[in-house]
Design an enzyme around this catalytic site. Structure first.
Site, PDB file in Angstrom:
ATOM      1  N   ASN A  10      24.604  53.485  15.581  1.00  0.00           N
ATOM      2  CA  ASN A  10      25.623  52.454  15.709  1.00  0.00           C
ATOM      3  C   ASN A  10      25.432  51.768  17.064  1.00  0.00           C
ATOM      4  OD1 ASN A  10      27.927  50.952  16.007  1.00  0.00           O
ATOM      5  ND2 ASN A  10      29.359  52.626  15.608  1.00  0.00           N
ATOM      6  N   ARG A  89      24.790  51.173  11.194  1.00  0.00           N
ATOM      7  CA  ARG A  89      26.059  50.475  11.008  1.00  0.00           C
ATOM      8  C   ARG A  89      25.838  49.019  11.423  1.00  0.00           C
ATOM      9  NH1 ARG A  89      30.632  49.476  15.147  1.00  0.00           N
ATOM     10  NH2 ARG A  89      32.193  48.557  13.778  1.00  0.00           N
ATOM     11  N   HIS A 180      36.000  47.287   9.390  1.00  0.00           N
ATOM     12  CA  HIS A 180      36.374  48.692   9.148  1.00  0.00           C
ATOM     13  C   HIS A 180      36.175  49.098   7.688  1.00  0.00           C
ATOM     14  CE1 HIS A 180      39.424  48.613  12.727  1.00  0.00           C
ATOM     15  NE2 HIS A 180      38.269  49.089  13.114  1.00  0.00           N
ATOM     16  N   ARG A 241      43.158  43.354  21.654  1.00  0.00           N
ATOM     17  CA  ARG A 241      43.071  42.085  20.906  1.00  0.00           C
ATOM     18  C   ARG A 241      44.474  41.635  20.506  1.00  0.00           C
ATOM     19  NH1 ARG A 241      39.079  44.724  17.038  1.00  0.00           N
ATOM     20  NH2 ARG A 241      37.141  44.764  18.215  1.00  0.00           N
ATOM     21  N   GLU A 385      33.226  57.652   9.461  1.00  0.00           N
ATOM     22  CA  GLU A 385      32.324  56.548   9.107  1.00  0.00           C
ATOM     23  C   GLU A 385      30.869  56.999   9.108  1.00  0.00           C
ATOM     24  OE1 GLU A 385      34.748  54.596  12.039  1.00  0.00           O
ATOM     25  OE2 GLU A 385      34.398  52.675  11.035  1.00  0.00           O
TER      26      GLU A 385
END
Ligand code: ADP
Length: 402
Positions: A10, A89, A180, A241, A385
């Site tokens: 990743n 990923r 996600h 965010r 994940e």
């Protein structure tokens, strides 16, 4: 016989997370993180529950880190010969990929094309894919891309179109893509199995709450709407965010406050959300501890919860004929007893009732149900994940049924 393992990579903008997983036994053999590429860089990894670390005084790069992992770390633990595939990923797959896929030259081109929507991630992930071809040439055709966006490609057009002139979608592909996806897909599968419901008949609302947070409405095991948009900036109030805001705020900052575009981008992505509202932190451990002690923290948390319940409530009307479950995952979803309790308490009208005791006990990697017997099931499911990436990779390189 050699144990068959998948190397999961990743690549972040200035970090690289990695793991080596046995996809059949669902076992993580090795995992680690390289970070601070520009300063006091380090690679930290864990093998057999033992933590190891190496620091570097110079700048490092993704290529350097991949080389180090393969040539030094894999060698140290004799893992090199066990690796049978590599799962990457990939943050943005544009609108071409509805599933994980074997990486070919055409796929690489598409990942490059989608870079315009993930400029900090996709290009560096391409660097990773190319580097693997040179360090592990025998596995160059055993690389799989697992996209954050692909799970959401089942959204109907009314979910993904923005109210902009249609040419922005047709010509520039501006639409909601979500993110996600790997996490939402994983917890949905686990939840359906836990409740003994066929995935094809399973309807749920999945809340992935971490530094980045998103909610997905899932009907018959498929994503039908999600809170993140063209990029992960849209949706819930997050760690740093801003989530949904009136776009006119951007013009105000630009015209009236004379902020340039880079500064505005930095405010909306790095300085807003819980960090901006509390003016202290985005760390929910601190936030939870200080909710009743600090007024700003209480207000910020209530804003976070307010945005969460609005999404859950609105997604509940998108469910086919019934909601089978609501799922909490991600660092906050898996651990924050306070956020789960305060959120669910506001959802009585939808027949969600929390069991305080079960809620309190379900944290730190525990999976379980936290609702009363009167409630629609509320589940906490630790996301994984990396395992999902390893399993997808293993299936694809072995041509197994998807
Ligand atoms: P990322 O989006 O970076 O993968 P994570 O899913 O790891 O993020 O979630 C990070 C968030 O989870 C942080 O806000 C952190 O404070 C929160 N978190 C982690 N552990 C706990 C805990 N025990 N209690 C409350 N919040 C927690």
């Amino acid at each position: 016989m050699l144990e068959k393992l998948i190397f999961v990579i990743n690549c972040g903008s200035s970090s690289l997370k990695f793991s080596v997983i046995n996809p059949i036994k669902k076992k993580k053999i090795l995992y680690g993180l390289a970070e601070n590429f520009n300063d006091k860089s380090s690679i930290i990894w864990n093998f057999n529950n033992k933590k190891n670390e190496i620091t570097f005084n110079n700048k490092i790069t993704h290529k350097f880190v991949l080389n180090y992992i393969i040539k030094e770390i894999f060698k140290k633990y004799s893992l090199y010969d066990n690796i049978v595939g590599i799962g990457h990923r990939i943050v943005h797959g544009g609108n071409k990929f509805t599933n994980s896929t074997l990486i070919t030259d055409i796929v690489l081109k598409e990942i490059k094309r989608a870079s315009v929507f993930a400029p900090l991630h996709n290009p560096i992930q391409i660097v990773g894919i190319k580097k693997i071809k040179t360090i592990l040439p025998h596995l160059k055709n055993k690389q799989v891309a697992v996209f954050d966006t692909s799970f959401h490609q089942t959204m109907p057009i009314e979910s993904y179109l923005y109210g902009l002139p249609i040419k922005f979608y047709k010509k520039y592909k501006i639409r909601r893509y979500g993110a996600h996806g790997t996490s939402h897909k994983y917890v949905t599968k686990v939840a359906a199995k836990f409740l003994n419901i066929e995935l094809n008949n399973f309807n749920c609302i999945s809340c992935h709450l971490g530094n980045g947070s998103s909610i997905t409405a899932i009907n018959n095991g498929k994503s039908i709407d999600t809170s993140m948009g063209l990029t992960p900036l849209e949706g819930l109030v997050m760690g740093t965010r801003c989530g949904n805001i009136d776009p006119a705020i951007i013009f105000y900052m630009y015209d009236k406050l004379n902020f340039n575009i880079n500064k505005i981008y930095n405010i909306l992505t790095q300085k807003s959300g819980m960090l901006g509202l509390t003016n202290i932190t985005s760390d929910f451990r601190y936030i939870e501890e200080n909710y009743y002690k600090n007024k700003n923290i209480k207000i910020a948390t209530n804003v976070f919860i307010h945005s969460l319940i609005k999404y859950i409530a609105s997604y509940s009307v998108l469910m086919n004929n019934k909601i089978n479950a609501i799922i909490f995952t991600g660092g906050i979803g898996e651990n924050s007893v306070l956020i789960r309790e305060k959120t669910i308490k506001k959802l009585k009208i939808l027949k969600f009732f929390i069991d305080k005791n079960l809620n309190y006990k379900t944290k730190q990697g525990k999976m379980g149900i936290i609702s009363t017997h009167l409630s629609i099931p509320i589940l906490v499911i630790p996301t994984n994940e990396e395992l999902m990436i390893a399993q997808d990779t293993f299936k694809i390189i072995n041509n197994l049924k998807y």
